[in-house]
Motif scaffolding. Structure first.
Motif, PDB file in Angstrom:
ATOM      1  N   MET A 227       0.825  -1.211   0.000  1.00 35.70           N
ATOM      2  CA  MET A 227       0.000   0.000   0.000  1.00 35.70           C
ATOM      3  C   MET A 227       0.861   1.264   0.000  1.00 35.70           C
ATOM      4  N   VAL A 228       2.000   1.224   0.704  1.00 39.15           N
ATOM      5  CA  VAL A 228       2.901   2.377   0.697  1.00 39.15           C
ATOM      6  C   VAL A 228       3.453   2.596  -0.713  1.00 39.15           C
ATOM      7  N   LEU A 229       3.886   1.491  -1.344  1.00 38.88           N
ATOM      8  CA  LEU A 229       4.365   1.597  -2.723  1.00 38.88           C
ATOM      9  C   LEU A 229       3.251   2.080  -3.654  1.00 38.88           C
ATOM     10  N   ALA A 230       2.035   1.575  -3.413  1.00 33.00           N
ATOM     11  CA  ALA A 230       0.897   1.975  -4.252  1.00 33.00           C
ATOM     12  C   ALA A 230       0.643   3.468  -4.143  1.00 33.00           C
ATOM     13  N   LEU A 231       0.738   4.009  -2.934  1.00 35.47           N
ATOM     14  CA  LEU A 231       0.507   5.439  -2.743  1.00 35.47           C
ATOM     15  C   LEU A 231       1.579   6.266  -3.458  1.00 35.47           C
ATOM     16  N   VAL A 232       2.828   5.754  -3.452  1.00 36.36           N
ATOM     17  CA  VAL A 232       3.896   6.437  -4.191  1.00 36.36           C
ATOM     18  C   VAL A 232       3.582   6.429  -5.687  1.00 36.36           C
ATOM     19  N   GLY A 233       3.109   5.270  -6.178  1.00 39.25           N
ATOM     20  CA  GLY A 233       2.739   5.169  -7.590  1.00 39.25           C
ATOM     21  C   GLY A 233       1.580   6.072  -7.949  1.00 39.25           C
ATOM     22  N   ILE A 234       0.601   6.154  -7.042  1.00 41.47           N
ATOM     23  CA  ILE A 234      -0.570   7.001  -7.299  1.00 41.47           C
ATOM     24  C   ILE A 234      -0.160   8.459  -7.459  1.00 41.47           C
ATOM     25  N   MET A 235       0.862   8.888  -6.715  1.00 40.39           N
ATOM     26  CA  MET A 235       1.337  10.262  -6.825  1.00 40.39           C
ATOM     27  C   MET A 235       1.933  10.544  -8.219  1.00 40.39           C
ATOM     28  N   ARG A 236       2.276   9.489  -8.945  1.00 39.50           N
ATOM     29  CA  ARG A 236       2.870   9.660 -10.271  1.00 39.50           C
ATOM     30  C   ARG A 236       1.832   9.561 -11.398  1.00 39.50           C
ATOM     31  N   LEU A 237       0.606   9.311 -11.047  1.00 36.33           N
ATOM     32  CA  LEU A 237      -0.433   9.161 -12.064  1.00 36.33           C
ATOM     33  C   LEU A 237      -0.639  10.453 -12.847  1.00 36.33           C
ATOM     34  N   LYS A 238      -0.907  10.288 -14.139  1.00 36.25           N
ATOM     35  CA  LYS A 238      -1.191  11.436 -14.992  1.00 36.25           C
ATOM     36  C   LYS A 238      -2.474  11.203 -15.766  1.00 36.25           C
ATOM     37  N   ASP A 239      -3.167  12.297 -16.043  1.00 35.49           N
ATOM     38  CA  ASP A 239      -4.399  12.246 -16.834  1.00 35.49           C
ATOM     39  C   ASP A 239      -4.030  12.544 -18.286  1.00 35.49           C
ATOM     40  N   GLU A 240      -4.115  11.540 -19.152  1.00 37.68           N
ATOM     41  CA  GLU A 240      -3.649  11.715 -20.528  1.00 37.68           C
ATOM     42  C   GLU A 240      -4.462  10.845 -21.482  1.00 37.68           C
ATOM     43  N   SER A 241      -5.003  11.464 -22.534  1.00 35.97           N
ATOM     44  CA  SER A 241      -5.711  10.720 -23.587  1.00 35.97           C
ATOM     45  C   SER A 241      -5.307  11.283 -24.937  1.00 35.97           C
ATOM     46  N   ARG A 242      -5.398  10.445 -25.942  1.00 36.67           N
ATOM     47  CA  ARG A 242      -5.133  10.869 -27.316  1.00 36.67           C
ATOM     48  C   ARG A 242      -6.285  10.417 -28.209  1.00 36.67           C
ATOM     49  N   ILE A 243      -6.463  11.119 -29.315  1.00 36.93           N
ATOM     50  CA  ILE A 243      -7.553  10.770 -30.223  1.00 36.93           C
ATOM     51  C   ILE A 243      -7.334   9.380 -30.800  1.00 36.93           C
ATOM     52  N   VAL A 244      -6.070   9.017 -31.053  1.00 35.77           N
ATOM     53  CA  VAL A 244      -5.770   7.693 -31.620  1.00 35.77           C
ATOM     54  C   VAL A 244      -5.185   6.773 -30.555  1.00 35.77           C
ATOM     55  N   ASP A 245      -5.577   6.991 -29.311  1.00 33.80           N
ATOM     56  CA  ASP A 245      -5.069   6.208 -28.190  1.00 33.80           C
ATOM     57  C   ASP A 245      -5.249   4.705 -28.372  1.00 33.80           C
ATOM     58  N   ASP A 246      -6.365   4.305 -28.928  1.00 41.38           N
ATOM     59  CA  ASP A 246      -6.715   2.890 -28.956  1.00 41.38           C
ATOM     60  C   ASP A 246      -5.973   2.096 -30.023  1.00 41.38           C
ATOM     61  N   LEU A 247      -5.337   2.772 -30.965  1.00 39.85           N
ATOM     62  CA  LEU A 247      -4.683   2.056 -32.060  1.00 39.85           C
ATOM     63  C   LEU A 247      -3.295   1.572 -31.646  1.00 39.85           C
ATOM     64  N   PRO A 248      -2.904   0.377 -32.088  1.00 31.27           N
ATOM     65  CA  PRO A 248      -1.558  -0.117 -31.766  1.00 31.27           C
ATOM     66  C   PRO A 248      -0.491   0.725 -32.442  1.00 31.27           C
ATOM     67  N   LYS A 249       0.687   0.774 -31.825  1.00 30.38           N
ATOM     68  CA  LYS A 249       1.744   1.658 -32.318  1.00 30.38           C
ATOM     69  C   LYS A 249       2.225   1.308 -33.711  1.00 30.38           C
ATOM     70  N   ASP A 250       2.128   0.024 -34.090  1.00 29.03           N
ATOM     71  CA  ASP A 250       2.604  -0.367 -35.412  1.00 29.03           C
ATOM     72  C   ASP A 250       1.498  -0.394 -36.456  1.00 29.03           C
ATOM     73  N   ASN A 251       0.308   0.104 -36.090  1.00 31.75           N
ATOM     74  CA  ASN A 251      -0.792   0.130 -37.038  1.00 31.75           C
ATOM     75  C   ASN A 251      -0.490   1.132 -38.153  1.00 31.75           C
ATOM     76  N   PRO A 252      -0.765   0.789 -39.417  1.00 40.85           N
ATOM     77  CA  PRO A 252      -0.487   1.713 -40.528  1.00 40.85           C
ATOM     78  C   PRO A 252      -1.179   3.058 -40.382  1.00 40.85           C
ATOM     79  N   VAL A 253      -2.357   3.071 -39.761  1.00 38.41           N
ATOM     80  CA  VAL A 253      -3.068   4.339 -39.574  1.00 38.41           C
ATOM     81  C   VAL A 253      -2.242   5.282 -38.707  1.00 38.41           C
ATOM     82  N   LEU A 254      -1.640   4.735 -37.663  1.00 39.31           N
ATOM     83  CA  LEU A 254      -0.830   5.560 -36.766  1.00 39.31           C
ATOM     84  C   LEU A 254       0.477   5.966 -37.449  1.00 39.31           C
ATOM     85  N   THR A 255       1.049   5.054 -38.213  1.00 46.16           N
ATOM     86  CA  THR A 255       2.280   5.374 -38.950  1.00 46.16           C
ATOM     87  C   THR A 255       2.038   6.505 -39.948  1.00 46.16           C
ATOM     88  N   ASP A 256       0.936   6.425 -40.662  1.00 50.48           N
ATOM     89  CA  ASP A 256       0.611   7.475 -41.624  1.00 50.48           C
ATOM     90  C   ASP A 256       0.330   8.802 -40.931  1.00 50.48           C
TER      91      ASP A 256
END
Length: 808
Positions: free
Chosen positions: A413-442
């Motif tokens: 739980m102590v480690l978890a609380l340290v990790g929680i302090m590092r959490l960030k709120d981040e989203s991208r429009i193409v978040d769901d696509l895999p990194k090697d997907n041609p759509v993302l490459t293009d």
């Protein structure tokens, strides 16, 4: 109530089976009518200011973001043969139904001054493709003399060129867009094959279609995998093909009914909705395991098949209802948000889970009533030595190693609380696509060469008719364009100021040095031409409204993520307010980028709220069950630990807070708390059976419940882990994080919960706990059953027909 239900279910089994068959046929028909969702957005409520501003923008300037871009790079394009192929590609695309127009270096327009009419004519620059090298060089020189297109259609420094394909908004919000995309893809492939040049395709419509196609491809795959894995586990648990097919049949019917309700409610399949069928399968199989285990336990006790089935309904019905209700609560709380996407997901998932409970409570006892009584090999899963050793280790550890359990839990739980302090709120429009997907490459190609393809609109309301074309407004727009040019995340801005500059250059015969705003002298003789250019059919109509009061600046933006985007827009807002006096102008940021930013933030906030209400509702349900605040606190501790642990892991492994990861907590809590309910209900029963012996009651409850918890957890872990193989980042994160959360929840409910009960002992015990407001077991009857001698049942007359398929 449950006694009455048990009697009526078994007495009217034929009528119930026929009713289920008829309803299933109807639901199956309705399920065939379910459609995919092709519309973008749906995260913001209609009353939200960002949504209202976006709709106002669409009403004034039509749809934004309906451009598919095709790009290439290198000098190879600027040869007569390849440029002709580029020209032919654009003309060919214009013939595709659903494509309104095409804009590229081979399909751009110029203004030609017509002094007789005091106006400009719009003419296509390229009347015919170049034939010789000299023709090509002349054309390139002419193109480069038009600054209006620099950074818009070509990047001279990187030798990149793009073709803008404007698509029909209505068609791209329907299934017909698939044919358009396939036509574009075929023509792009043919161009690459014929010329040897590499092309890149992107744009919001293209990304939306490709994402939707991935959903359609993955949904049946994960449904099949879920069925296969769960079926395999059932076969290993019960060693019976008939039991396996029965359970899979029940969850299969539940999926059909869920799709039927999806159609009845007029909902469409989105990325979220596509997760529901595998979820129903994964959460449904433990239901079946729970009921069949109860049936086998009952049968071992007295050897009477019908009596066993009757008691499964009467004694287990309420407990099964309560555990399914707590699971459903994790989804139901999404319905109290204002997001249409979450509300639809919440309702369908809730209905699917409760339908599953109803079908399993009806069909499993009824089908077993027609089947022969269980054979000894079918009951052998109740007496597995390796499982006995595991249970014995759990009992011994929770008794003798409590300090170690608390130390490890505290450290985590102590480690978890340290990790929680590092959490960030981040989203991208193409978040769901895999990194090697041609759509993302293009997409990265266009971000590198043209700084992005995601539309951002800046709307300037001058508060007076004709104000958009006044000198002060135009000069301020140019100043804002200069500010936008300092951001590496923005493409070159296009505005009414650029259109005025283009008009002035055309008046002076295309002289690039005249690409500038009009001065006071020039207005006298250029103004009549400018009036024609800004009329209803003029080129400036896309930049100003009919009253010339409101104008827009359009830029394309890189998909930088919500955190960076929020910072950029905050800085840009300060710069904009310094240029446009807020008392004289109303400047609004809108477009797909802004709507996504606001929608993502809104969704995360709503998911946090829904998690809070999920905890509240589960607490209320458990309060009704156990009627003791102290027991309630003890029950919540081992079920909150997994949530904190997972959140900490997210922080350490840089997994951001976004809608797909926030979904995990509500879903996992609703499922995990079932283990605590089963344990504490059994613990309370053992208190009555042992005359209040706390230590013995914990021991017996742990032994009784551990096997069921392990069985159901194994199924859930195997089922959710399948989502880790999804190509969508959001679904993959949902699978991995839920699997980790449920694994930790299994351990905490098997080790931490009994350890807490043993440590706190009489301090948490109360008369209210032993006399609940709501009973989920017929405890008096269970006391009588425990007095029976547990022997192997007398074998009933069995019909061997069809049993050859059972696992030997």
């Amino acid at each position: 109530m449950w006694e009455w239900l048990a009697n009526n279910v078994l007495r009217n089994r034929i009528a119930i089976l026929l009713s289920v068959a008829v309803i299933t046929a109807f639901m199956g028909y309705e399920a065939t009518l379910v459609q995919m969702s092709y519309k973008h957005g749906g995260l913001l409520p209609e009353t939200d200011s960002a949504y209202v501003e976006y709709q106002r923008f669409l009403h004034t300037f039509s749809e934004d973001g309906n451009v598919v871009v095709i790009g290439t790079q290198g000098d190879a394009l600027y040869t007569p043969a390849n440029f002709r192929a580029w020209y032919d590609l654009g003309n060919d695309l214009k013939t595709v139904h659903g494509i309104d127009s095409v804009f590229s270096e081979a399909h751009l327009y110029q203004l030609v001054r017509d002094d007789s009419l005091k106006r400009f004519r719009v003419e296509q620059l390229l009347q015919r493709p170049p034939v010789t090298k000299a023709d090509m060089d002349s054309l390139i020189a002419h193109l480069r003399s038009l600054p209006f297109y620099d950074g818009l259609l070509y990047n001279d420094s990187s030798k990149a060129s793009l073709m803008m394909v404007f698509v029909n908004a209505k068609i791209f919000d329907s299934e017909a867009r698939l044919a358009v995309v396939e036509s574009v893809a075929d023509r792009v492939e043919a161009f690459q094959r014929n010329t040897g040049m590499a092309l890149h395709v992107s744009g919001l419509p293209w990304i939306r279609v490709k994402s939707t196609e991935l959903i359609k491809g993955e949904m049946p795959l994960f449904m099949g995998l879920s069925m296969f894995v769960c079926g395999l586990l059932l076969l290993l648990f019960f060693r019976s093909w008939r039991v396996m097919w029965l359970c899979l049949g029940v969850v299969g019917l539940s999926v059909v009914w869920t799709f039927g309700f999806l159609a009845i409610l007029d909902y469409k399949i989105t990325i979220l909705q596509s997760v529901i069928p595998p979820l129903v399968i994964v959460t449904g199989v433990p239901n079946c395991v729970f009921l069949i285990n109860a049936y086998h336990y009952e049968y071992v006790r007295h050897g009477n098949k019908m009596k066993s089935l009757q008691r499964v309904i009467s004694r287990i019905g309420a407990a099964a209802f309560m555990t399914n209700a707590t699971t459903a609560v994790g989804f139901t709380t999404f319905c109290i948000t204002s997001s249409a996407t979450l509300i639809e997901f919440g309702w369908v998932a809730t209905i699917g889970i409760m339908v599953l409970w109803a079908l399993s409570m009806l069909l499993i006892p009824i089908v077993f009533s027609f089947m022969p009584a269980p054979k000894p090999r079918h009951l052998s899963h109740l007496d597995r030595r390796w499982l006995d050793h595991v249970v014995e280790w759990i009992v011994r550890t929770s008794k003798t190693q409590r300090p170690l359990i608390y130390s490890i839990t505290t450290f985590c739980m102590v480690l978890a609380l340290v990790g929680i302090m590092r959490l960030k709120d981040e989203s991208r429009i193409v978040d769901d696509l895999p990194k090697d997907n041609p759509v993302l490459t293009d997409l990265r190609f266009f971000e590198s060469n043209f700084r992005g393809v995601m539309p951002l609109e800046i709307v300037v309301d001058t508060k007076k008719r004709g104000g958009a074309l006044t000198d002060p407004t135009l000069k301020r727009i140019v100043k804002l364009e200069d500010s936008l040019a300092t951001y590496r995340e923005f493409s070159r801005a296009i505005s009414i100021a650029a259109a005025v500059k283009f008009t002035k250059q055309a008046f002076y015969g295309g002289n690039p040095e005249k690409y500038a705003l009009l001065n006071s002298t020039e207005k006298t003789f250029i103004l009549p031409y400018l009036e024609g250019a800004t009329g209803k059919q003029g080129m400036a109509k896309s930049f100003i409204d009919s009253t010339r009061q409101t104008t827009r600046l359009t830029v394309q933006m890189a998909d930088v993520g919500t955190t960076r985007m929020e910072t950029i827009l905050a800085k840009l807002r300060a710069q904009t307010d310094s240029i446009f006096d807020p008392t004289k102008y109303i400047v609004t940021f809108t477009g797909t980028c802004v709507v996504f930013l606001k929608g993502s933030s809104y969704l995360v906030e709503n998911l946090i709220t829904s998690l809070f209400w999920a905890v509240v509702i589960i607490v209320v349900l458990m309060a009704l069950l156990f009627n003791s605040f102290r027991i309630l606190v003890v029950a919540l501790i081992p079920n909150m630990i997994p949530l904190l642990f997972t959140a900490g892991l997210m922080g350490f492994f840089h997994i951001p807070i976004k809608p797909s990861t926030m979904l995990v907590f509500g879903i996992a809590l609703g499922i995990a708390v079932d283990n605590a309910i089963h344990f504490l209900a059994r613990y309370r029963l053992e208190l009555k059976l042992t005359g209040g012996d706390l230590h013995k009651s914990v021991d017996l409850a742990t032994r009784e419940v551990s096997v069921g918890i392990i069985y159901t957890s194994v199924v859930l872990l195997a089922g959710f882990s399948l989502f880790a193989f999804s190509q969508f980042g959001g679904i993959k994160a949902l699978g991995v994080l839920t699997t980790i959360t449920l694994l930790v929840a299994m351990l905490t409910n098997l080790l931490v919960l009994p350890a807490l009960l043993l440590s706190l002992n009489k301090r948490i015990m109360s008369k209210a706990f032993q006399e609940p407001l709501l009973e989920i077991m017929d405890e008096e009857e269970d006391i009588e059953l425990m007095e029976l001698k547990l022997e192997k049942p007398v074998a009933e007359v069995e019909v061997a027909e069809g049993d050859e398929a059972d696992t030997r």
